[in-house]
Each structure stands twice: as C-alpha cells, then as structure tokens.
Design a protein around this motif. Structure first.
Motif, PDB file in Angstrom:
ATOM      1  N   ASP A  79     -67.693  62.719 -33.136  1.00 13.65           N
ATOM      2  CA  ASP A  79     -67.429  62.812 -31.695  1.00 13.65           C
ATOM      3  C   ASP A  79     -67.569  61.449 -31.024  1.00 13.65           C
ATOM      4  O   ASP A  79     -66.738  61.070 -30.190  1.00 13.65           O
ATOM      5  N   LYS A  80     -68.625  60.691 -31.398  1.00 16.05           N
ATOM      6  CA  LYS A  80     -68.810  59.357 -30.823  1.00 16.05           C
ATOM      7  C   LYS A  80     -67.636  58.460 -31.185  1.00 16.05           C
ATOM      8  O   LYS A  80     -67.142  57.698 -30.350  1.00 16.05           O
ATOM      9  N   ARG A  81     -67.192  58.551 -32.439  1.00 14.54           N
ATOM     10  CA  ARG A  81     -66.057  57.712 -32.859  1.00 14.54           C
ATOM     11  C   ARG A  81     -64.797  58.080 -32.086  1.00 14.54           C
ATOM     12  O   ARG A  81     -64.031  57.206 -31.684  1.00 14.54           O
TER      13      ARG A  81
ATOM     14  N   GLN B 169     -71.489  62.067 -34.941  1.00 14.44           N
ATOM     15  CA  GLN B 169     -70.962  60.721 -35.190  1.00 14.44           C
ATOM     16  C   GLN B 169     -69.449  60.706 -35.024  1.00 14.44           C
ATOM     17  O   GLN B 169     -68.885  59.761 -34.448  1.00 14.44           O
TER      18      GLN B 169
ATOM     19  N   GLU C 265     -64.697  59.304 -29.110  1.00 11.59           N
ATOM     20  CA  GLU C 265     -64.859  58.763 -27.753  1.00 11.59           C
ATOM     21  C   GLU C 265     -64.546  57.274 -27.728  1.00 11.59           C
ATOM     22  O   GLU C 265     -63.890  56.788 -26.795  1.00 11.59           O
ATOM     23  N   GLN C 266     -64.975  56.547 -28.769  1.00 14.15           N
ATOM     24  CA  GLN C 266     -64.672  55.115 -28.840  1.00 14.15           C
ATOM     25  C   GLN C 266     -63.168  54.900 -28.979  1.00 14.15           C
ATOM     26  O   GLN C 266     -62.595  54.001 -28.342  1.00 14.15           O
ATOM     27  N   VAL C 267     -62.514  55.732 -29.806  1.00 11.58           N
ATOM     28  CA  VAL C 267     -61.060  55.615 -29.975  1.00 11.58           C
ATOM     29  C   VAL C 267     -60.352  55.899 -28.655  1.00 11.58           C
ATOM     30  O   VAL C 267     -59.409  55.198 -28.276  1.00 11.58           O
ATOM     31  N   GLU C 268     -60.821  56.933 -27.946  1.00 16.92           N
ATOM     32  CA  GLU C 268     -60.209  57.257 -26.649  1.00 16.92           C
ATOM     33  C   GLU C 268     -60.368  56.097 -25.669  1.00 16.92           C
ATOM     34  O   GLU C 268     -59.435  55.776 -24.916  1.00 16.92           O
ATOM     35  N   GLU C 269     -61.553  55.481 -25.657  1.00 13.36           N
ATOM     36  CA  GLU C 269     -61.766  54.328 -24.775  1.00 13.36           C
ATOM     37  C   GLU C 269     -60.836  53.183 -25.165  1.00 13.36           C
ATOM     38  O   GLU C 269     -60.261  52.520 -24.293  1.00 13.36           O
ATOM     39  N   SER C 270     -60.682  52.966 -26.466  1.00 20.79           N
ATOM     40  CA  SER C 270     -59.776  51.901 -26.925  1.00 20.79           C
ATOM     41  C   SER C 270     -58.348  52.205 -26.497  1.00 20.79           C
ATOM     42  O   SER C 270     -57.621  51.309 -26.053  1.00 20.79           O
TER      43      SER C 270
END
Length: 189
Positions: A80-82, A78, A84-89
């Motif tokens: 790691d997914k967060r 979870q 990845e979302q932060v990196e995308e943001s």
C-alpha cells in the motif's frame, strides 16, 4: 436352639469350604476387573496425553499461522505504501507533463508568429526590395547621360516605382492576413 461353639466352628468351616472358592472367584474377578480398569485408565490417560500433544501441536500451528498472517498483513501495508508512492510520482509526472504541454503550446504560438513574420519578410524582399534594387540599377545605367537630365527624370520615375512596390507589398500582406483570419473563422465555426 442354641449353637455351641463347636457348631459355630463347624459352620464356619463349612461356610469357609463352600464360600472360600466363591470368595476366591469373586476376588479374582475383582482383580481382573481392577486390572481391566487400570489398563483402561492407562489407555485413556495415554489417549488424553496424545490428545493434549495434538492440541499443543495445533496451538503451535495456529501460532505459526497467526505469525504468517501478520507477515502477510505487513507485506500488504508495504505494498500500500509503495502504491501511494507510485501515485504521488504519477501526480508529479502529470504536473510536469502539463507544464511541458503549456510550454509546447507557447512554442507553437511563437513559431506561428515567427513563421508569419518570415512570410511577411519574404514577401517584402520578393515584391519590394528586389524590384526596388532592379529599378535603381536600371536607372543608373543611364548615367552616361547628363547628370541633370537623368536626375530629374529618373527621380520622379524612380519614386513612383518605389511607391508602387510598397503598395503592392502592403496589398500582399493584407491578403495574407485576410486569408489567415478566414481560416481561423472556419475553425471556430
């Protein structure tokens, strides 16, 4: 030598009398050893039962530990997914910042053009229009003179002054352009 049945009976009694206490002692000893073996077996079985219980407890603990590790693994997934979302943001923010930076650069260029135009307009107003208005006003003061005299003298005089003012304005604008080109040349060097 022959033994009679009486001799055999006597021998049996003697044997029973002598061996009976030994037999009782051996029998008692066997019973004691048997008891000890039974007690030892019971204690060993009890210990094995305790060991089995401990192994069962350890198995349960290992199962709990395995479950906790699975929970920790899930939490790391979870996280790691967060990330990845932060990196995308962050990538999206970077794209938006680049767009804003481009717009600001364009605004700065437009502002420089407007500033340049404003300076040219100011220069024209100061050097040409104000002087021209002053010249026209001064020449019209002499309206009391004859219209024809005033017209011929004032027209030529007025036209020369207007032309000189235009040339002065152009000269100032050319000087300003030359100065800005010289400054740009210094930045490049």
């Amino acid at each position: 030598m022959g033994f009679t049945s009486e001799d055999i009976n006597t021998l049996e009694r003697l044997f029973d009398n002598k061996l009976q206490p030994l037999y009782v002692q051996v029998n008692e000893r066997f019973e004691q050893v048997n008891k000890r073996l039974d007690e030892s077996t019971e204690r060993t079985e009890a210990r094995f039962e305790q060991i089995d219980k401990r192994f069962e407890q350890m198995d349960k603990r290992f199962e709990q530990i395995d479950k906790r590790f699975e929970q920790i693994d899930e939490k790391f997934r979870q996280i790691d997914k967060r990330f990845e979302q932060v990196e995308e943001s962050i990538r999206g923010i970077k794209v938006q910042l680049n767009k804003v930076e481009t717009r600001l650069d364009n605004l700065e260029k437009d502002l420089a053009i407007v500033k340049s135009d404003l300076e040219q307009t100011k220069c024209i107003i100061e050097n040409e229009i104000q002087r021209n208005i002053k010249i026209v006003a001064e020449n019209h003061v002499d309206l009391s003179r004859k219209f024809t005299e005033a017209l011929s003298v004032s027209q030529t005089n007025e036209l020369y002054h207007l032309k000189v003012n235009q040339l002065e304005t152009r000269l100032v604008l050319l000087e300003n352009k030359f100065d800005s080109l010289a400054q740009q040349q210094k930045k490049v060097v």
